[in-house]
Design an enzyme around this catalytic site. Structure first.
Site, PDB file in Angstrom:
ATOM      1  N   TYR A 129       0.840  -1.200   0.000  1.00 22.33           N
ATOM      2  CA  TYR A 129       0.000   0.000   0.000  1.00 22.33           C
ATOM      3  C   TYR A 129       0.874   1.248   0.000  1.00 22.33           C
ATOM      4  CZ  TYR A 129      -3.293   3.506   1.805  1.00 22.33           C
ATOM      5  OH  TYR A 129      -4.046   4.634   1.982  1.00 22.33           O
ATOM      6  N   HIS A 163     -16.046  25.124 -10.143  1.00 23.87           N
ATOM      7  CA  HIS A 163     -17.027  26.136  -9.781  1.00 23.87           C
ATOM      8  C   HIS A 163     -18.218  26.062 -10.736  1.00 23.87           C
ATOM      9  CE1 HIS A 163     -15.622  28.225 -13.385  1.00 23.87           C
ATOM     10  NE2 HIS A 163     -14.387  27.993 -12.949  1.00 23.87           N
ATOM     11  N   GLU A 215      -6.735  29.122 -10.663  1.00 23.41           N
ATOM     12  CA  GLU A 215      -6.565  28.513 -11.974  1.00 23.41           C
ATOM     13  C   GLU A 215      -5.166  28.784 -12.522  1.00 23.41           C
ATOM     14  OE1 GLU A 215      -6.961  26.262 -13.809  1.00 23.41           O
ATOM     15  OE2 GLU A 215      -8.647  26.527 -15.180  1.00 23.41           O
ATOM     16  N   ARG A 241      19.409 -10.555   3.824  1.00 23.81           N
ATOM     17  CA  ARG A 241      18.779 -10.044   2.603  1.00 23.81           C
ATOM     18  C   ARG A 241      19.105  -8.559   2.417  1.00 23.81           C
ATOM     19  NH1 ARG A 241      14.550 -11.431  -0.508  1.00 23.81           N
ATOM     20  NH2 ARG A 241      15.664 -13.422  -0.462  1.00 23.81           N
ATOM     21  N   ASP A 281       9.741  -3.828  -3.273  1.00 22.14           N
ATOM     22  CA  ASP A 281       8.638  -4.182  -2.369  1.00 22.14           C
ATOM     23  C   ASP A 281       8.694  -5.664  -2.029  1.00 22.14           C
ATOM     24  OD1 ASP A 281       6.310  -4.325  -0.926  1.00 22.14           O
ATOM     25  OD2 ASP A 281       4.970  -4.116  -2.668  1.00 22.14           O
ATOM     26  N   CYS A 333       3.981  -3.134  12.881  1.00 19.12           N
ATOM     27  CA  CYS A 333       2.619  -3.089  13.424  1.00 19.12           C
ATOM     28  C   CYS A 333       2.381  -4.297  14.316  1.00 19.12           C
ATOM     29  CB  CYS A 333       1.595  -3.073  12.287  1.00 19.12           C
ATOM     30  SG  CYS A 333      -0.119  -2.944  12.854  1.00 19.12           S
TER      31      CYS A 333
END
Length: 476
Positions: free
Chosen positions: A55, A259, A328, A138, A130, A160
């Site tokens: 992710y 807008h 803009e 490694r 990843d 985590c």
């Protein structure tokens, strides 16, 4: 004049125009990062399975590409699935399964060869490796590879220990994983938790106070609750840290719209600071009803500092914040002119913009490339907010939508962002769900198609204008 002579003359005109464009744009086409870096960067992800590494990899890659840094993800799991066509069970990931360990090592080496080709031959600036990369062995392999090729290395470790977050990640992403076709949720959960246990046996987290104190890295702890940052050595590493520290997983939606139709829109004039037309005011009233129907809590509303967006927001009857950076694109000497007027008064400028709309800069004004750099804070801020409604302008909306849809620079200036249409963005696994909702208030069409001699990067012409409501998924 014969057909052949006409074609030759047209070709000569295009060549002359191209030569003039080279002088104006060759420096702008160079990524700003090429001036900031002496060598490519290898970003190495670290962490147990179901910790959000992919992710983060995909979001980080999307961000870096959007700001002009050529970046690509190399997911070792993809190589493993190619090498082992049929996944049986967690037994494949046991540290004492020597045959499987060798297969996994060869997959990592194959991915590294592709990294080398991308960074050395294909113009890449950053490669994101990843994989779990949970052992020092490694990581030493990766450091040696980077040293041999003169790459900088930056580690991103996701840590985590919250069982609810881990379980949610497994159910959200892994149930539909290619490893588990047709498997029920319970069996997927059971097998994947055992897979995690296989990695935990050999997991060696980064140690900032001892073994890894000289490495450059960030540790993202419990999905951004805490961070540990070590030895950030250059500008791009600081950009990576800044982005990751502001990337959070919230269950919210982002609403984008232009807008209401302005008086300048009706006249075909670009830029300026005109007021809403009667139909523009009607859209603002309908937008209020639409937003109320969404039952959004703690909605943030952002506008530019131009009257058309402010008048649209005023009708909503809720507080709003004005951002100058949402103004803009600055058309410079072409402000408040029609495209026909520009073509007649500045024919060479008109032609050059058609040839390279992303890099072309209006004299005294901006390019789309400039606009992307200006809008970077607006991309970061929604990551830290709940529900947000951004009321802006056509070029600005194209840049924002390109970020969320992972569009490239060639296609960005031609994205269709019609007036009186709300774009709802909802984060999904590894991507973004995009709903375009036509609020059925008539308005002029301000879209200018890609010139006939210009096609999309995929070799196709732009799609037709979308219908009243469609949904698509941008997968990154």
């Amino acid at each position: 004049m014969s057909t052949t002579q006409l074609r030759t003359a047209a070709s000569l005109d295009c060549t002359l125009l191209s030569n003039r464009m080279d002088v104006r744009t060759k420096e702008k086409k160079c990524s700003w990062f090429s001036y900031m870096a002496s060598s490519p960067t290898l970003i190495v992800m670290i962490g147990l399975p179901a910790r959000g590494k992919s992710y983060m990899s995909k979001k980080l890659t999307r961000y870096l590409n959007w700001i002009g840094v050529p970046t690509r993800v190399f997911n070792v799991g993809v190589y493993r699935r190619e090498a082992v066509k049929s996944y049986e069970s967690y037994e494949f990931f046991r540290h004492d399964n020597k045959e499987a360990m060798e297969i996994r090592r060869q997959c990592a080496l194959a991915a590294l060869q592709d990294v080398k080709a991308y960074l050395n031959e294909e113009g890449g600036q950053i490669a994101v490796f990843d994989a779990t990369n949970t052992t020092r062995e490694r990581r030493e392999l990766l450091l040696s590879f980077a040293e041999e090729n003169a790459y900088k290395v930056f580690f991103v470790e996701s840590i985590c220990d919250d069982p609810d977050v881990i379980a949610a990640n497994i159910l959200k992403v892994k149930v539909s994983n290619e490893d588990y076709p047709g498997k029920d949720r319970e069996s997927v959960m059971e097998d994947f938790l055992k897979r995690i246990e296989c990695y935990q046996v050999a997991y060696q987290p980064l140690e900032p106070d001892e073994h890894d104190k000289n490495l450059s890295f960030i540790q993202v702890i419990n999905v951004g609750c805490r961070f540990l940052i070590n030895m950030v050595k250059d500008y791009i590493q600081s950009k990576i840290v800044y982005y990751l520290m502001n990337t959070h997983v919230y269950s919210h939606s982002i609403y984008l719209c232009r807008h209401g139709e302005s008086q300048h829109n009706q006249k075909g004039l670009i830029g300026g600071d005109s007021e809403l037309s009667a139909r523009g005011r009607e859209f603002a009233a309908v937008l209020k009803g639409f937003i109320e129907e969404q039952n959004l809590t703690d909605l943030k509303v952002w506008t530019s500092q131009l009257r058309s967006t402010i008048q649209t927001a005023e009708e909503l009857g809720v507080p709003y914040k004005q951002w100058k950076i949402l103004n803009e694109i600055d058309a410079g000497v072409c402000e408040e002119m029609t495209y026909k007027m520009i073509e007649e008064k500045y024919p060479e400028e008109f032609a050059m913009r058609d040839q390279d709309k992303y890099h072309y800069r209006y004299p005294g004004g901006e390019s789309y490339q400039d606009l992307v750099q200006r809008l970077e804070p607006v991309i970061i801020e929604p990551e830290r907010q709940g529900n947000v409604l951004v009321i802006c302008h056509q070029a600005v909306l194209r840049c924002l939508l390109a970020y969320f849809q992972n569009e490239n620079a060639d296609d960005l200036p031609y994205l269709r962002c019609p007036l009186h249409t709300v774009i709802k963005l909802t984060p999904v696994a590894y991507g973004c769900k995009v709903d375009m909702i036509d609020l059925k208030v008539e308005a002029v069409n301000t879209h200018r198609d890609r010139p006939l001699n210009k096609v999309m990067s995929n070799g196709k012409f732009p799609p037709a204008v979308p219908g009243s409501h469609f949904t698509q998924h941008a997968v990154f």
